[in-house]
Design a protein around this motif. Structure first.
Motif, PDB file in Angstrom:
ATOM      1  N   ARG A  94       0.821  -1.202   0.000  1.00  0.00           N
ATOM      2  CA  ARG A  94       0.000   0.000   0.000  1.00  0.00           C
ATOM      3  C   ARG A  94       0.861   1.260   0.000  1.00  0.00           C
ATOM      4  N   MET A  95       1.969   1.253   0.731  1.00  0.00           N
ATOM      5  CA  MET A  95       2.867   2.411   0.719  1.00  0.00           C
ATOM      6  C   MET A  95       3.541   2.562  -0.637  1.00  0.00           C
ATOM      7  N   ALA A  96       3.989   1.460  -1.228  1.00  0.00           N
ATOM      8  CA  ALA A  96       4.644   1.539  -2.540  1.00  0.00           C
ATOM      9  C   ALA A  96       3.671   2.064  -3.584  1.00  0.00           C
ATOM     10  N   THR A  97       2.428   1.639  -3.520  1.00  0.00           N
ATOM     11  CA  THR A  97       1.418   2.118  -4.460  1.00  0.00           C
ATOM     12  C   THR A  97       1.080   3.577  -4.183  1.00  0.00           C
ATOM     13  N   PHE A  98       0.875   3.907  -2.928  1.00  0.00           N
ATOM     14  CA  PHE A  98       0.529   5.276  -2.524  1.00  0.00           C
ATOM     15  C   PHE A  98       1.604   6.273  -2.948  1.00  0.00           C
ATOM     16  N   ALA A  99       2.863   5.920  -2.716  1.00  0.00           N
ATOM     17  CA  ALA A  99       3.973   6.819  -3.033  1.00  0.00           C
ATOM     18  C   ALA A  99       4.429   6.698  -4.484  1.00  0.00           C
ATOM     19  N   GLU A 100       3.899   5.710  -5.176  1.00  0.00           N
ATOM     20  CA  GLU A 100       4.265   5.403  -6.558  1.00  0.00           C
ATOM     21  C   GLU A 100       5.768   5.126  -6.677  1.00  0.00           C
ATOM     22  N   ILE A 101       6.188   4.138  -5.906  1.00  0.00           N
ATOM     23  CA  ILE A 101       7.578   3.680  -5.969  1.00  0.00           C
ATOM     24  C   ILE A 101       7.670   2.664  -7.102  1.00  0.00           C
ATOM     25  N   ARG A 102       8.554   2.905  -8.024  1.00  0.00           N
ATOM     26  CA  ARG A 102       8.719   2.014  -9.175  1.00  0.00           C
ATOM     27  C   ARG A 102       9.938   1.125  -8.953  1.00  0.00           C
ATOM     28  N   PRO A 103       9.880  -0.089  -9.470  1.00  0.00           N
ATOM     29  CA  PRO A 103      11.028  -0.982  -9.309  1.00  0.00           C
ATOM     30  C   PRO A 103      12.204  -0.540 -10.173  1.00  0.00           C
ATOM     31  N   ASN A 104      13.391  -0.824  -9.692  1.00  0.00           N
ATOM     32  CA  ASN A 104      14.596  -0.579 -10.480  1.00  0.00           C
ATOM     33  C   ASN A 104      14.562  -1.476 -11.709  1.00  0.00           C
ATOM     34  N   ASP A 105      15.101  -0.985 -12.795  1.00  0.00           N
ATOM     35  CA  ASP A 105      15.185  -1.789 -14.022  1.00  0.00           C
ATOM     36  C   ASP A 105      15.919  -3.104 -13.783  1.00  0.00           C
ATOM     37  N   GLU A 106      16.919  -3.082 -12.942  1.00  0.00           N
ATOM     38  CA  GLU A 106      17.728  -4.274 -12.681  1.00  0.00           C
ATOM     39  C   GLU A 106      16.904  -5.452 -12.190  1.00  0.00           C
ATOM     40  N   PHE A 107      15.839  -5.182 -11.426  1.00  0.00           N
ATOM     41  CA  PHE A 107      15.019  -6.261 -10.884  1.00  0.00           C
ATOM     42  C   PHE A 107      14.353  -7.101 -11.981  1.00  0.00           C
ATOM     43  N   HIS A 108      14.044  -6.483 -13.101  1.00  0.00           N
ATOM     44  CA  HIS A 108      13.331  -7.180 -14.160  1.00  0.00           C
ATOM     45  C   HIS A 108      14.109  -8.363 -14.715  1.00  0.00           C
ATOM     46  N   THR A 109      15.402  -8.318 -14.644  1.00  0.00           N
ATOM     47  CA  THR A 109      16.201  -9.374 -15.268  1.00  0.00           C
ATOM     48  C   THR A 109      16.905 -10.284 -14.278  1.00  0.00           C
ATOM     49  N   LEU A 110      16.910  -9.946 -13.014  1.00  0.00           N
ATOM     50  CA  LEU A 110      17.599 -10.790 -12.014  1.00  0.00           C
ATOM     51  C   LEU A 110      16.969 -12.181 -11.950  1.00  0.00           C
ATOM     52  N   GLY A 111      17.806 -13.183 -11.897  1.00  0.00           N
ATOM     53  CA  GLY A 111      17.349 -14.555 -11.699  1.00  0.00           C
ATOM     54  C   GLY A 111      16.703 -15.193 -12.914  1.00  0.00           C
ATOM     55  N   ARG A 112      16.835 -14.592 -14.057  1.00  0.00           N
ATOM     56  CA  ARG A 112      16.225 -15.165 -15.280  1.00  0.00           C
ATOM     57  C   ARG A 112      17.251 -15.946 -16.059  1.00  0.00           C
TER      58      ARG A 112
END
Length: 183
Positions: free
Chosen positions: A165-183
């Motif tokens: 709820r805090m991440a949505t409320f504050a509109e915290i976006r994920p770092n680009d790096e997270f999208h590819t980790l562990g793939r």
């Protein structure tokens, strides 16, 4: 963070600078949630102290903690946690597809009965908390979870509902790096 200013690293209290630098060294980048929560240093300290307790003093395996986070975040449509913790599921479970399955529909994910029951209870606590009762705890016991692990399932679920709820409320976006980790 789009809705609140992100403080400058150099303006942060020394203990926050140390914690953020440690995380950046470990991850290879500074996860945006660290920069965002630095907006309120007292909240940063409490947020990450409880996070650390949840993952360091848990009867759950780390991959189970992250599975709960991703299933709950999927239900809550939390972009930051879906992506960031999806990366952690891929890493801890050593499974490049599991996080995507959990976000889309954990009920059809390639997981066993114990983990499905764990996620059933976590999602029920997320969507319909007043309906969680003794039968849910008993179902968790029947698939092998101890009372301590059951407590931890509830605690992780509750914490990440707040975090979502805090991440949505504050509109915290994920770092680009997270999208590819562990793939």
């Amino acid at each position: 963070m789009a809705r609140f200013p992100v403080p400058s690293f150099d303006d942060l209290p020394e203990d926050l600078q140390e914690r953020i630098a440690d995380e950046a060294d470990r991850a290879g980048f500074t996860p945006n949630v660290f920069s965002a929560f630095a907006y309120k240093p007292s909240h940063f300290r409490a947020f990450f102290e409880y996070h650390d307790a949840l993952v360091e003093d848990s009867a759950l395996e780390r991959e189970e903690v992250e599975m709960i986070v991703v299933a709950v975040s999927g239900v809550n449509h939390c972009y930051y946690c879906n992506v960031a913790h999806g990366a952690l599921v891929r890493i801890y479970a050593d499974d490049p597809m599991l996080a995507d399955q959990l976000v889309a529909n954990y009920r059809t994910a390639d997981i066993g009965e114990a983990h499905r029951t764990m996620l059933d209870v976590a999602v029920k606590l997320t969507e319909r908390p007043t309906e969680v009762g003794p039968a849910d705890l008993e179902a968790l016991r029947e698939v092998g979870f101890s009372d301590e692990a059951i407590w931890d399932i509830g605690a992780v679920t509750a914490y990440y509902n707040m975090s979502n709820r805090m991440a949505t409320f504050a509109e915290i976006r994920p770092n680009d790096e997270f999208h590819t980790l562990g793939r």
